[in-house]
Design a protein around this motif. Structure first.
Motif, PDB file in Angstrom:
ATOM      1  N   THR A   1      15.158  10.768  -1.919  1.00 20.23           N
ATOM      2  CA  THR A   1      14.750   9.378  -1.721  1.00 20.23           C
ATOM      3  C   THR A   1      13.894   8.904  -2.880  1.00 20.23           C
ATOM      4  N   GLU A   2      14.208   7.740  -3.414  1.00 23.16           N
ATOM      5  CA  GLU A   2      13.409   7.149  -4.485  1.00 23.16           C
ATOM      6  C   GLU A   2      12.083   6.649  -3.919  1.00 23.16           C
ATOM      7  N   VAL A   3      10.999   7.045  -4.581  1.00 26.41           N
ATOM      8  CA  VAL A   3       9.645   6.634  -4.178  1.00 26.41           C
ATOM      9  C   VAL A   3       8.961   6.002  -5.387  1.00 26.41           C
ATOM     10  N   SER A   4       8.422   4.823  -5.204  1.00 25.31           N
ATOM     11  CA  SER A   4       7.704   4.148  -6.278  1.00 25.31           C
ATOM     12  C   SER A   4       6.221   4.079  -5.958  1.00 25.31           C
ATOM     13  N   TRP A   5       5.417   3.822  -6.970  1.00 30.91           N
ATOM     14  CA  TRP A   5       3.985   3.673  -6.757  1.00 30.91           C
ATOM     15  C   TRP A   5       3.456   2.528  -7.599  1.00 30.91           C
ATOM     16  N   VAL A   6       2.303   2.023  -7.168  1.00 23.51           N
ATOM     17  CA  VAL A   6       1.603   0.991  -7.919  1.00 23.51           C
ATOM     18  C   VAL A   6       0.124   1.350  -7.903  1.00 23.51           C
ATOM     19  N   VAL A   7      -0.538   1.178  -9.039  1.00 18.58           N
ATOM     20  CA  VAL A   7      -1.974   1.423  -9.179  1.00 18.58           C
ATOM     21  C   VAL A   7      -2.618   0.139  -9.673  1.00 18.58           C
ATOM     22  N   ALA A   8      -3.729  -0.224  -9.037  1.00 22.11           N
ATOM     23  CA  ALA A   8      -4.372  -1.490  -9.370  1.00 22.11           C
ATOM     24  C   ALA A   8      -5.884  -1.324  -9.360  1.00 22.11           C
ATOM     25  N   LYS A   9      -6.570  -2.317  -9.916  1.00 20.15           N
ATOM     26  CA  LYS A   9      -8.027  -2.311  -9.944  1.00 20.15           C
ATOM     27  C   LYS A   9      -8.645  -2.968  -8.712  1.00 20.15           C
TER      28      LYS A   9
ATOM     29  N   LYS B   1      -8.150  -3.741  -4.253  1.00 18.62           N
ATOM     30  CA  LYS B   1      -7.528  -3.241  -3.038  1.00 18.62           C
ATOM     31  C   LYS B   1      -6.310  -4.056  -2.636  1.00 18.62           C
ATOM     32  N   ALA B   2      -6.285  -5.338  -3.034  1.00 17.83           N
ATOM     33  CA  ALA B   2      -5.134  -6.188  -2.728  1.00 17.83           C
ATOM     34  C   ALA B   2      -3.942  -5.906  -3.636  1.00 17.83           C
ATOM     35  N   LEU B   3      -4.136  -5.051  -4.626  1.00 17.23           N
ATOM     36  CA  LEU B   3      -3.081  -4.642  -5.567  1.00 17.23           C
ATOM     37  C   LEU B   3      -2.541  -5.820  -6.366  1.00 17.23           C
ATOM     38  N   THR B   4      -3.418  -6.720  -6.761  1.00 18.02           N
ATOM     39  CA  THR B   4      -2.995  -7.858  -7.587  1.00 18.02           C
ATOM     40  C   THR B   4      -3.214  -7.594  -9.066  1.00 18.02           C
ATOM     41  N   ASN B   5      -4.247  -6.817  -9.410  1.00 16.00           N
ATOM     42  CA  ASN B   5      -4.540  -6.498 -10.809  1.00 16.00           C
ATOM     43  C   ASN B   5      -3.928  -5.133 -11.135  1.00 16.00           C
ATOM     44  N   VAL B   6      -2.606  -5.135 -11.309  1.00 12.61           N
ATOM     45  CA  VAL B   6      -1.847  -3.891 -11.444  1.00 12.61           C
ATOM     46  C   VAL B   6      -2.006  -3.316 -12.846  1.00 12.61           C
ATOM     47  N   VAL B   7      -2.252  -2.003 -12.907  1.00 12.51           N
ATOM     48  CA  VAL B   7      -2.418  -1.341 -14.203  1.00 12.51           C
ATOM     49  C   VAL B   7      -1.360  -0.272 -14.446  1.00 12.51           C
ATOM     50  N   ALA B   8      -0.648   0.162 -13.420  1.00 15.45           N
ATOM     51  CA  ALA B   8       0.382   1.192 -13.612  1.00 15.45           C
ATOM     52  C   ALA B   8       1.390   1.128 -12.475  1.00 15.45           C
TER      53      ALA B   8
ATOM     54  N   TRP C   1      -7.044   1.511  -6.778  1.00 18.45           N
ATOM     55  CA  TRP C   1      -6.346   1.568  -5.501  1.00 18.45           C
ATOM     56  C   TRP C   1      -4.861   1.775  -5.769  1.00 18.45           C
ATOM     57  N   PHE C   2      -4.174   2.462  -4.866  1.00 18.93           N
ATOM     58  CA  PHE C   2      -2.771   2.772  -5.103  1.00 18.93           C
ATOM     59  C   PHE C   2      -1.996   2.766  -3.795  1.00 18.93           C
ATOM     60  N   ARG C   3      -0.688   2.661  -3.933  1.00 20.89           N
ATOM     61  CA  ARG C   3       0.210   2.642  -2.785  1.00 20.89           C
ATOM     62  C   ARG C   3       1.571   3.162  -3.217  1.00 20.89           C
ATOM     63  N   PHE C   4       2.235   3.852  -2.293  1.00 19.59           N
ATOM     64  CA  PHE C   4       3.612   4.285  -2.505  1.00 19.59           C
ATOM     65  C   PHE C   4       4.549   3.404  -1.683  1.00 19.59           C
ATOM     66  N   SER C   5       5.810   3.345  -2.102  1.00 17.21           N
ATOM     67  CA  SER C   5       6.823   2.587  -1.373  1.00 17.21           C
ATOM     68  C   SER C   5       8.144   3.333  -1.433  1.00 17.21           C
ATOM     69  N   ALA C   6       8.924   3.191  -0.368  1.00 15.96           N
ATOM     70  CA  ALA C   6      10.265   3.790  -0.314  1.00 15.96           C
ATOM     71  C   ALA C   6      11.109   3.019   0.679  1.00 15.96           C
ATOM     72  N   GLY C   7      12.284   2.587   0.254  1.00 15.45           N
ATOM     73  CA  GLY C   7      13.234   1.950   1.159  1.00 15.45           C
ATOM     74  C   GLY C   7      12.684   0.763   1.921  1.00 15.45           C
TER      75      GLY C   7
END
Length: 553
Positions: free
Chosen positions: A86-94, A96-103, A131-137
């Motif tokens: 399963t493909e899993v993506s991630w986002v890292v931000a400065k 908590k709302a994940l609006t200022n994404v850095v990676a 702050w970070f989060r993973f996503s899949a499907g």
């Protein structure tokens, strides 16, 4: 699987012996009742799902290791080997709302790695919350906080770490993790070993009551078994909360494998009947690295070094992979120079790192107690339970051969190195023994305090695993009131010992002192257990000695 990898710097309490033989189950058999029951009900109607939380670990000035496990289909439970890649993506931000994404990035969660994934994020700013989060499907994981380490040359005013060890699932709830997660002030937290336990249901200390049953219900032997047990632990809400609040820095001790592990076996392993030790050890290590946000500097071991600006570096030890077998208590061979707890390469690495360190404090993540320990003249009713807890013969010979006491040549060499090179401010941070201690580490315990102290040691109590009052089955505090004074008379380098309570530590470091605040839990068997401050001890810079202080940080 790990999407990016760059090496980091650098190269128990025993229970009564139980030998109910469990035959190793093939991976296809692991889907039987206990495992299916371990799957939360919500997985059936929402897949992919992030049922085991998210975590981060091993912070560097420019990065951190992120971790999660995705359940792609309802049958793809830990240890099953089932479910599609399963493909899993991630986002890292400065924020908590994940609006200022850095990676951002992605990788594949594969059945071959039990659908666990790691993302080694780099290019971040030092000493910064992310702050970070993973996503899949189309499903998102919870959002979690992490924090990078200070720059190597940064003048850091202070650091604060949670410190824990020894969490037996069946003995109670992980309230210690919940209380640490609620603090909002941790740079990271240290887990000093026994993150999981290997025993079958009811076979390890629970004061006679299994508070909550783990999975699988039999002793874990195979890769599928170890994966299942790790998966069960990471369904705990309090553990998930702490992993989501701050990065962990973890080492293993014996119960991530089997009780009293050494390089060629373990007390709780029967060669042949329970398979080959080499296969069991390999399975335990594979599952550990799949399920823990640990970045090994050398494949197959947890010894490595992290740095936190000019204030502190942290040498993390692996005292199971290379050690010689424990000797019989009372045997003179504890002094045999051919026996080792660290292995030659790791001891040389540790000595070189301590000597070369230019930080104010040299912390050592140490899974078993380095301070010498003599039982003294305890009464028989206390001596026998203490011997059981420490793995000693119940006639009371005063040495614990699973600790550094059983490998005195390595300890002598290390402490002599600290003294001869005038290496100051070395603090050992220790778990394993299920009791809280504040110790000087004497060069010669027999003549202390006339002889020098080479370092200090803070030992944290267990999160839930049985301690002395649990074994004796008396009210909390009774045993400690009787045993602690006798222990201290026989061990003049011991400033404090609490034999009875469960809890955690908070280590606070400034240029002037390193202070451990000890916290205790009201009742390990209650999910809503409260936490209270018990005591604090510190070592002031340049002293190599522990002293009591009367306020937590």
């Amino acid at each position: 699987m790990t999407s990016r990898y760059r090496p980091a710097e650098g190269t128990n309490s025993p229970s009564p012996r139980r030998r109910t033989v469990v035959k190793a189950a093939a991976a296809t058999a692991v889907l039987a009742g206990p495992l299916a029951a371990a799957l939360p009900a919500r997985a059936a109607d929402q897949v992919p799902a992030f049922l085991h939380g998210v975590a981060s670990g091993d912070p560097l000035p420019d990065g951190v290791l992120l971790w999660t496990r995705v359940t792609p289909t309802a049958e793809a439970i830990p240890g099953s080997g089932l479910g599609p890649d399963t493909e899993v993506s991630w986002v890292v931000a400065k924020d908590k709302a994940l609006t200022n994404v850095v990676a951002t990035g992605s990788t594949t969660a594969k059945a071959a790695s039990d659908h666990t994934v790691k993302a080694d994020i780099r290019g971040l700013q030092p000493a910064t919350d992310y702050w970070f989060r993973f996503s899949a499907g189309g499903t998102n994981s919870p959002v979690a906080r992490t924090r990078t380490a200070p720059a190597a040359d940064a003048a850091v005013s202070g650091l604060r770490f949670g410190v824990v060890s020894c969490a037996n699932w069946e003995a109670g709830y992980f309230s210690a993790y919940r209380h640490l997660a609620a603090r909002n002030d941790l740079d990271a937290w240290l887990h000093l070993g026994d993150y999981i336990y290997e025993y079958g249901t009811g076979d390890y200390g629970t004061r006679g009551t299994v508070v909550r049953q783990h999975a699988p219900t039999h002793e874990i032997l195979t890769l599928a078994d170890y994966r299942t047990r790790h998966g069960k632990y990471k369904t705990d809400a309090d553990l998930q909360a702490l992993h989501a609040k701050a990065p962990v820095v973890a080492i293993w001790d014996d119960h991530e494998f089997a009780n009293d592990t050494w390089s060629g076996g373990a007390e709780n392993h029967t060669e042949g009947t329970e398979g080959a030790w080499t296969a069991r050890q390999a399975a335990a290590k594979q599952a550990y690295f799949e399920w823990m946000p640990v970045r090994p500097a050398i494949a197959g071991t947890t010894y490595r070094r992290l740095r936190f600006g000019k204030l502190a570096d942290l040498s993390l030890l692996d005292l199971r992979s290379f050690r010689s077998q424990q000797v019989s208590t009372g045997s003179g061979s504890v002094d045999d120079p051919n026996r080792t707890i660290t292995g030659r390469a790791q001891l040389d690495w540790l000595k070189a790192g301590l000597k070369a360190s230019d930080t104010t404090w040299r912390l050592v993540g140490n899974s078993v107690m380095i301070s010498p320990f003599a039982i003294g003249s305890l009464s028989a009713d206390l001596l026998k339970p203490l011997a059981k807890l420490l793995g000693l013969p119940q006639e009371g010979l005063a040495i614990n051969t699973d600790q550094w006491d059983g490998y005195t040549d390595d300890r002598r060499e290390l402490l002599a190195h600290l003294r001869s090179n005038a290496i100051r401010n070395t603090v050992f941070l220790t778990g394993d023994i299920h009791m809280a201690w504040a110790n000087d580490v004497p060069v010669d315990a027999g003549t202390y305090p006339l002889s020098a102290s080479a370092a200090t040691e803070f030992v944290v109590a267990s999160v839930t695993s049985d301690n002395l009052d649990d074994i004796v089955k008396v009210p909390e505090g009774v045993v400690s009131a009787l045993a602690a004074p006798v222990i201290q008379v026989a061990n003049r380098h011991v400033h404090w010992v609490d034999t009875d309570r469960h809890g955690y530590g908070v280590l606070d470091i400034t240029a002037d002192r390193a202070q451990m605040d000890y916290y205790v839990l009201s009742d390990r068997t209650k999910a809503d257990a409260t936490s209270s401050w018990a005591r604090s001890y510190r070592t002031r810079t340049g002293t190599q000695k522990v002293e009591r202080t009367y306020d937590p940080v």
